[in-house]
Design an enzyme around this catalytic site. Structure first.
Site, mmCIF file in Angstrom:
data_model
loop_
_atom_site.group_PDB
_atom_site.id
_atom_site.type_symbol
_atom_site.label_atom_id
_atom_site.label_comp_id
_atom_site.label_asym_id
_atom_site.label_seq_id
_atom_site.Cartn_x
_atom_site.Cartn_y
_atom_site.Cartn_z
ATOM 1 N N GLY A 163 0.821 -1.195 0.000
ATOM 2 C CA GLY A 163 0.000 0.000 0.000
ATOM 3 C C GLY A 163 0.861 1.252 0.000
ATOM 4 N N CYS A 164 0.235 2.395 -0.275
ATOM 5 C CA CYS A 164 0.995 3.647 -0.388
ATOM 6 C C CYS A 164 1.513 4.121 0.966
ATOM 7 C CB CYS A 164 0.147 4.717 -1.060
ATOM 8 S SG CYS A 164 -1.508 4.932 -0.355
ATOM 9 N N TYR A 165 0.630 4.199 1.960
ATOM 10 C CA TYR A 165 1.097 4.566 3.304
ATOM 11 C C TYR A 165 2.137 3.563 3.815
ATOM 12 C CZ TYR A 165 -2.606 8.109 4.134
ATOM 13 O OH TYR A 165 -3.416 9.217 4.105
ATOM 14 N N THR A 167 4.279 1.835 2.245
ATOM 15 C CA THR A 167 5.555 2.027 1.562
ATOM 16 C C THR A 167 6.344 3.160 2.202
ATOM 17 O OG1 THR A 167 4.753 1.156 -0.547
ATOM 18 C CG2 THR A 167 6.634 2.654 -0.625
#
Length: 360
Positions: A163-165, A167
């Site tokens: 996921g972005c967060y 990462t």
């Protein structure tokens, strides 16, 4: 065309891999198309969308006019199985229903949703509100954070794109955990994301009049990325990790800025930690460890696959502050997926990703 030119074309044709994208109409799907449009080693052979089947890609995304002569198709297994690798840029719960058939057909898979990110199936079901369709594949799936699992990704046939967060947070904290430099039970991740992180679907909270000129926290009681971050940090630490994770919505389109707070162990100095970060990421082309005292900005990574990281120790006390900035649609999604694809297909890991950030 002379004999030499024919040989060059033939060699290139043999090397080019075919990839397909399931769910190509969302922001992550179009970002995949943007990155793959000039990728030297792959050809997009199919892009699917149930709602837009039959429409040309450029009709929905004029920015891609001239780059693709493709129309959206229904996501049938017969079409997808022709690809060497399939990206699932779909909502949670979609990839798990098609994964086994495509793997059996010889295709590799990168899931940009959360179907294979969390190893604990019960925890996954609790947070995502559904039963897993293929729990037997979860143990096989490789968590696709190249800064940790580069070799495993290269050998994988199924990769769970982070996921972005998660990462931004993991890259920011990883060296501290590996060096046992912080207390594990009191970590805070205070994160801010642009509105594109909510996806392209219509929602009141994403409207300009709602998100513009405003700033708010959300998911404070519990966000779906929390168990992913905690599980992965626990793997790196070989111990449970106490984490408070608070996401915020900011009035910008792209970008994530993560500010992490942790209590540093006694007798460890900031210069030592800076050296540890620089050594840890020396061989990872998409992590930029900035000089001490730096403040990475989301605009400094916009449109790129770079994560910029900086360390601070305010007043020289025992609280360490780590700043981490990424583009949520690139390093936090499509760019990381292309990085994983390069590794899985035996291509140069930087292929298609050496993109300078946009400024202004």
């Amino acid at each position: 065309m002379g004999p030499l030119a024919q040989v060059v074309v033939l060699v290139r044709w043999i090397k080019v891999k075919k990839v397909a994208i399931v769910g190509g109409t969302g922001y992550t799907g179009v970002e995949l198309l943007r990155l793959l449009a000039r990728h030297p080693g792959v050809e997009v052979c199919a892009i699917t969308s149930r709602s837009e089947a039959g429409r040309q890609v450029a009709d929905i995304y004029p920015s891609l006019r001239g780059a693709f002569d493709l129309a959206f198709e229904e996501p049938t297994n017969a079409i997808l199985a022709q690809a060497d690798l399939v990206f699932f840029a779909t909502p949670n719960g979609v990839a798990m229903k098609q994964a086994q058939v495509l793997l059996d057909a010889g295709a590799k898979i990168i899931d940009l949703a959360a179907d294979f990110r969390i190893q604990d199936i019960d925890v996954w079901s609790k947070w995502y509100g559904m039963q897993h369709a293929c729990p037997e594949l979860v143990a096989e799936a490789v968590y696709g954070l190249p800064e940790v699992n580069k070799n495993a990704v290269a050998e994988a046939r199924l990769v769970a794109n982070p996921g972005c967060y998660p990462t931004a947070v993991q890259i920011g904290l990883l060296p501290l955990i590996e060096q046992k430099a912080i207390h594990l039970q009191h970590i805070i991740a205070d994160c801010k994301s642009g509105v594109s992180g909510a996806g392209r679907g219509a929602a009141v909270g994403s409207l300009l009049c709602e998100a513009g000129d405003s700033f708010k926290a959300y998911g404070v009681a519990g966000h779906r990325h929390l168990p992913e971050i905690k599980e992965r940090l626990g793997v790196y630490a070989s111990a449970p990790v106490g984490l408070t994770f608070v996401p915020h919505l900011t009035p910008m389109i792209r970008g994530i800025h993560a500010t992490m707070y942790a209590q540093v162990q006694a007798n460890i100095h900031l210069t030592e930690l800076q050296a540890a970060y620089e050594a840890r990421y020396a061989d990872h082309p998409f992590v930029d460890v900035m000089p001490l005292g730096s403040h990475p900005e989301t605009r400094s990574v916009r449109g790129s696959n770079i994560c910029r990281v900086a360390l601070h120790q305010p007043q020289g006390e025992d609280t360490l502050v780590v700043l981490s900035a990424i583009d949520n649609l690139v390093k936090g999604a499509a760019g990381q997926a292309v990085h994983n694809m390069n590794l899985m297909l035996g291509l140069d890991e930087k292929a298609g990703l050496e993109i300078m950030p946009l400024s202004p």
